[in-house]
Design a protein around this motif. Structure first.
Motif, PDB file in Angstrom:
ATOM      1  N   SER A 165      70.275  25.417  71.419  1.00  0.00           N
ATOM      2  CA  SER A 165      70.336  26.879  71.479  1.00  0.00           C
ATOM      3  C   SER A 165      69.649  27.155  72.741  1.00  0.00           C
ATOM      4  CB  SER A 165      69.213  27.443  70.460  1.00  0.00           C
ATOM      5  OG  SER A 165      68.785  28.752  70.529  1.00  0.00           O
ATOM      6  N   LYS A 199      72.396  26.431  75.421  1.00  0.00           N
ATOM      7  CA  LYS A 199      73.379  27.723  75.259  1.00  0.00           C
ATOM      8  C   LYS A 199      72.721  29.073  76.319  1.00  0.00           C
ATOM      9  CE  LYS A 199      76.183  30.486  72.615  1.00  0.00           C
ATOM     10  NZ  LYS A 199      76.565  30.906  71.226  1.00  0.00           N
ATOM     11  N   LYS A 200      71.676  29.010  76.091  1.00  0.00           N
ATOM     12  CA  LYS A 200      70.898  30.254  76.801  1.00  0.00           C
ATOM     13  C   LYS A 200      71.213  29.850  78.402  1.00  0.00           C
ATOM     14  CE  LYS A 200      67.749  31.709  73.428  1.00  0.00           C
ATOM     15  NZ  LYS A 200      66.272  31.724  72.962  1.00  0.00           N
ATOM     16  N   TRP A 201      70.876  28.483  78.555  1.00  0.00           N
ATOM     17  CA  TRP A 201      70.821  28.102  80.068  1.00  0.00           C
ATOM     18  C   TRP A 201      72.146  28.168  80.521  1.00  0.00           C
ATOM     19  CZ3 TRP A 201      73.377  23.633  82.293  1.00  0.00           C
ATOM     20  CH2 TRP A 201      72.982  23.310  83.427  1.00  0.00           C
ATOM     21  N   LEU A 202      73.090  27.811  79.762  1.00  0.00           N
ATOM     22  CA  LEU A 202      74.471  28.065  80.186  1.00  0.00           C
ATOM     23  C   LEU A 202      75.147  29.397  80.513  1.00  0.00           C
ATOM     24  CD1 LEU A 202      76.412  25.301  78.075  1.00  0.00           C
ATOM     25  CD2 LEU A 202      76.028  25.170  80.346  1.00  0.00           C
ATOM     26  N   GLU A 203      74.460  30.392  79.747  1.00  0.00           N
ATOM     27  CA  GLU A 203      74.905  31.824  79.786  1.00  0.00           C
ATOM     28  C   GLU A 203      74.057  32.471  81.052  1.00  0.00           C
ATOM     29  OE1 GLU A 203      73.816  33.033  75.782  1.00  0.00           O
ATOM     30  OE2 GLU A 203      75.981  32.428  75.339  1.00  0.00           O
ATOM     31  N   GLY A 204      73.078  31.714  81.579  1.00  0.00           N
ATOM     32  CA  GLY A 204      72.227  32.255  82.667  1.00  0.00           C
ATOM     33  C   GLY A 204      70.996  33.014  82.214  1.00  0.00           C
ATOM     34  N   ASP A 205      70.758  32.705  80.879  1.00  0.00           N
ATOM     35  CA  ASP A 205      69.533  33.542  80.293  1.00  0.00           C
ATOM     36  C   ASP A 205      67.895  32.801  80.913  1.00  0.00           C
ATOM     37  OD1 ASP A 205      67.112  34.323  78.693  1.00  0.00           O
ATOM     38  OD2 ASP A 205      68.790  34.586  77.066  1.00  0.00           O
ATOM     39  N   GLY A 258      66.509  30.172  78.750  1.00  0.00           N
ATOM     40  CA  GLY A 258      67.022  29.155  78.519  1.00  0.00           C
ATOM     41  C   GLY A 258      66.663  27.736  79.312  1.00  0.00           C
ATOM     42  N   ASP A 264      77.930  22.605  72.506  1.00  0.00           N
ATOM     43  CA  ASP A 264      78.016  22.464  73.829  1.00  0.00           C
ATOM     44  C   ASP A 264      77.246  21.872  74.719  1.00  0.00           C
ATOM     45  OD1 ASP A 264      79.086  23.915  76.112  1.00  0.00           O
ATOM     46  OD2 ASP A 264      78.934  26.070  75.297  1.00  0.00           O
TER      47      ASP A 264
END
Length: 77
Positions: free
Chosen positions: A11, A14-20, A23, A42
């Motif tokens: 989780s 995924k946040k890191w990948l989305e730039g959050d 994340g 992912d």
């Protein structure tokens, strides 16, 4: 790692990948993932160097640019 730890790690990744900003890139250096269920995970860009993935299920996992150097993938699918 237990199932809950893996879910939390995925989780956060995924946040890191989305730039959050909340994340965090998955750091699985030397992790014990024997028999782990990583179906469809992912793990793009994850650091899995030296991870023990013996018998892990990596079916449909996204591993593009993941560092798998010295990871043990015996019997993984």
């Amino acid at each position: 790692m237990n199932t809950e730890e893996i879910k939390e790690l995925l989780s956060n990744h995924k946040k890191w990948l989305e730039g959050d900003s909340d994340g965090k890139r998955a750091n699985l250096i030397g992790a014990n993932l024997i028999g782990a269920d990583l179906i469809g995970a992912d793990l793009i860009g994850a650091n899995m160097s030296g991870a023990d993935l013996i018998g892990a299920n990596l079916s449909c996992a996204h591993l593009c640019n993941a560092n798998l150097r010295d990871a043990d993938l015996h019997y993984a699918n």
